[in-house]
Design a protein around this motif. Structure first.
Motif, mmCIF file in Angstrom:
data_model
loop_
_atom_site.group_PDB
_atom_site.id
_atom_site.type_symbol
_atom_site.label_atom_id
_atom_site.label_comp_id
_atom_site.label_asym_id
_atom_site.label_seq_id
_atom_site.Cartn_x
_atom_site.Cartn_y
_atom_site.Cartn_z
ATOM 1 N N LEU A 1 -45.853 -0.964 -18.438
ATOM 2 C CA LEU A 1 -46.139 -2.290 -18.982
ATOM 3 C C LEU A 1 -46.971 -3.107 -18.005
ATOM 4 C CD1 LEU A 1 -45.726 -4.442 -21.144
ATOM 5 C CD2 LEU A 1 -43.567 -5.058 -20.018
ATOM 6 N N GLU A 2 -46.591 -3.056 -16.731
ATOM 7 C CA GLU A 2 -47.340 -3.786 -15.707
ATOM 8 C C GLU A 2 -48.778 -3.271 -15.620
ATOM 9 O OE1 GLU A 2 -46.836 -5.086 -11.014
ATOM 10 O OE2 GLU A 2 -45.818 -3.304 -11.761
ATOM 11 N N ARG A 3 -48.925 -1.957 -15.713
ATOM 12 C CA ARG A 3 -50.261 -1.367 -15.664
ATOM 13 C C ARG A 3 -51.090 -1.812 -16.867
ATOM 14 N NH1 ARG A 3 -49.031 4.059 -15.160
ATOM 15 N NH2 ARG A 3 -48.843 3.735 -12.926
ATOM 16 N N PRO B 1 -63.277 -7.482 -14.222
ATOM 17 C CA PRO B 1 -62.964 -6.377 -13.312
ATOM 18 C C PRO B 1 -62.804 -6.799 -11.858
ATOM 19 C CG PRO B 1 -64.776 -5.801 -14.784
ATOM 20 C CD PRO B 1 -64.533 -7.269 -14.954
ATOM 21 N N GLU B 2 -63.327 -7.969 -11.509
ATOM 22 C CA GLU B 2 -63.260 -8.394 -10.111
ATOM 23 C C GLU B 2 -62.142 -9.403 -9.858
ATOM 24 O OE1 GLU B 2 -67.035 -9.583 -8.642
ATOM 25 O OE2 GLU B 2 -68.037 -7.740 -9.242
ATOM 26 N N LYS B 3 -61.168 -9.446 -10.761
ATOM 27 C CA LYS B 3 -60.036 -10.353 -10.583
ATOM 28 C C LYS B 3 -58.697 -9.619 -10.655
ATOM 29 C CE LYS B 3 -61.584 -14.976 -11.871
ATOM 30 N NZ LYS B 3 -61.371 -16.112 -12.778
ATOM 31 N N GLY B 4 -58.738 -8.315 -10.482
ATOM 32 C CA GLY B 4 -57.518 -7.532 -10.601
ATOM 33 C C GLY B 4 -56.666 -7.547 -9.341
ATOM 34 N N GLU B 5 -55.551 -6.810 -9.400
ATOM 35 C CA GLU B 5 -54.638 -6.675 -8.273
ATOM 36 C C GLU B 5 -54.584 -5.212 -7.856
ATOM 37 O OE1 GLU B 5 -50.349 -8.451 -7.538
ATOM 38 O OE2 GLU B 5 -50.203 -6.601 -8.726
ATOM 39 N N ILE B 6 -54.612 -4.971 -6.542
ATOM 40 C CA ILE B 6 -54.541 -3.614 -6.005
ATOM 41 C C ILE B 6 -53.224 -3.471 -5.255
ATOM 42 C CG2 ILE B 6 -55.682 -1.866 -4.604
ATOM 43 C CD1 ILE B 6 -58.247 -3.544 -4.816
ATOM 44 N N LEU C 1 -59.278 0.248 -12.584
ATOM 45 C CA LEU C 1 -60.675 0.035 -12.230
ATOM 46 C C LEU C 1 -60.835 -0.630 -10.871
ATOM 47 C CD1 LEU C 1 -63.670 0.088 -12.925
ATOM 48 C CD2 LEU C 1 -63.357 -2.050 -14.197
ATOM 49 N N VAL C 2 -60.083 -1.684 -10.619
ATOM 50 C CA VAL C 2 -60.250 -2.415 -9.379
ATOM 51 C C VAL C 2 -59.793 -1.572 -8.186
ATOM 52 C CG1 VAL C 2 -57.985 -3.546 -9.479
ATOM 53 C CG2 VAL C 2 -59.877 -4.658 -8.268
ATOM 54 N N ALA C 3 -58.773 -0.721 -8.366
ATOM 55 C CA ALA C 3 -58.321 0.162 -7.292
ATOM 56 C C ALA C 3 -59.361 1.228 -6.995
ATOM 57 C CB ALA C 3 -56.987 0.811 -7.670
ATOM 58 N N GLU C 4 -60.051 1.695 -8.022
ATOM 59 C CA GLU C 4 -61.116 2.673 -7.821
ATOM 60 C C GLU C 4 -62.296 2.051 -7.074
ATOM 61 O OE1 GLU C 4 -63.288 6.129 -7.751
ATOM 62 O OE2 GLU C 4 -61.160 5.834 -8.208
ATOM 63 N N VAL C 5 -62.571 0.786 -7.363
ATOM 64 C CA VAL C 5 -63.617 0.072 -6.624
ATOM 65 C C VAL C 5 -63.252 -0.004 -5.144
ATOM 66 C CG1 VAL C 5 -64.734 -2.188 -6.305
ATOM 67 C CG2 VAL C 5 -64.417 -1.268 -8.611
ATOM 68 N N PHE C 6 -61.984 -0.301 -4.865
ATOM 69 C CA PHE C 6 -61.522 -0.381 -3.473
ATOM 70 C C PHE C 6 -61.589 0.983 -2.799
ATOM 71 C CE2 PHE C 6 -57.954 -0.191 -0.389
ATOM 72 C CZ PHE C 6 -58.444 -1.106 0.534
#
Length: 304
Positions: free
Chosen positions: A75-77, A88-93, A280-285
């Motif tokens: 659910l969190e995911r 995409p640039e406002k996510g949480e990692i 997506l944001v974790a993949e960017v990181f």
């Protein structure tokens, strides 16, 4: 069955105490107790049993916890994916790390990353080697810095970032404090300040000492590099620490000496769950991290 009931159940299961769970969630203890009782009535089973001052899960409670944790993680995911889709640039990692990599490497990476992606937030979790792998497998974190890097593992995969040298550290005034290099066997008569058994650096040091032909005499144990370094500086023994753990300067500072026989290193990597696409944001990181290590960190360039 309500989402709130499941959240309360998981928190109580982890804390093993209703009062502590309620305090952490900033709700009344009676509210938590009532929701747990209603959940048990709805399921027709007892999820907890009282043991002293704590609550312990029953067998069926343990089974239910495994399923509920997976549901809440999914659910969190899903919520995070919606936020990423909108921006995409406002996510949480969610990143895990061992203490020794949280002193310099992790803060340096996050500071550099946030210059390019200032709206991304991080949820950080410190852990040991086994706990970090477990948290990645359970989906509780997206990525984890880890050492040593698990070359072959059924449930996690990732990228090797670097091989880091470990230095001997000795107190000021030690007979070897003025040496530029030493053989590890020269410390065999010293008392060692060692990490506790659950920490991977302990096994690295023990293996290195074995290669040098001796079993270290352990005088003191600690759980963080700051503790190890401080105890050595205070004259309580000697130890081996990664170079990154020796960057911080404090009033009480040991002397670091390069070990040439055998050379002692550790592998450092980043892991994720096998067969699962990163948010997506974790993949960017992750891609930023690999580029950063290849073009700046390993070459010693300015990270500004």
């Amino acid at each position: 069955m309500e989402l709130r009931q499941l959240q309360y159940f998981v928190k109580v299961a982890r804390k093993q105490h209703v009062t502590q769970a309620a305090e952490e969630m900033h709700v009344a203890q009676s509210a938590v107790s009532r929701q747990i009782h209603q959940l048990e009535e709805e399921l027709g089973v007892q999820l907890f049993v009282q043991k002293g001052r704590n609550l312990q899960l029953t067998s069926v409670g343990k089974l239910f916890l495994c399923r509920v944790e997976g549901i809440l993680t999914d659910l969190e995911r899903a919520v995070n994916e919606i936020h990423e889709y909108l921006d995409p640039e406002k996510g949480e990692i969610r990143v895990g790390f061992p203490h020794s990599l949280g002193i310099y490497l992790l803060p340096t990476l996050i500071a550099s990353f946030r210059k390019h992606y200032p709206n991304v937030t991080f949820r950080l979790r410190q852990g040991t080697y086994n706990s970090l792998i477990r948290d990645v497998m359970k989906g509780e974190i997206d990525l984890a810095f880890i050492s040593p890097f698990p070359e072959k593992h059924s449930h996690v995969t990732g990228d090797l970032l670097l091989q880091e040298e470990l230095y001997a550290i000795v107190p000021q005034g030690h007979v070897l404090a003025e040496s530029k290099t030493i053989r590890l066997e020269q410390l065999k008569e010293d008392s060692f300040v060692m990490f506790s058994e659950e920490y991977s650096l302990r096994s690295i040091v023990l293996e290195a000492c074995s290669k040098a032909g001796f079993v270290p005499r352990i005088g003191f144990e600690g759980e963080e590099t700051d503790t190890i370094r401080g105890l050595v500086a205070a004259g309580m023994g000697v130890s081996l620490l990664p170079e990154m753990a020796l960057t911080e300067i404090s009033v009480l500072q040991p002397v670091k000496v390069r070990v040439v026989e055998p050379q002692v290193t550790r592998s450092v990597g980043m892991i994720q769950r096998t067969g699962e696409k990163l948010p997506l944001v974790a993949e960017v990181f992750r891609k930023f991290l690999l580029d950063f290590m290849a073009t700046k960190y390993l070459k010693g360039e300015d990270t500004e």
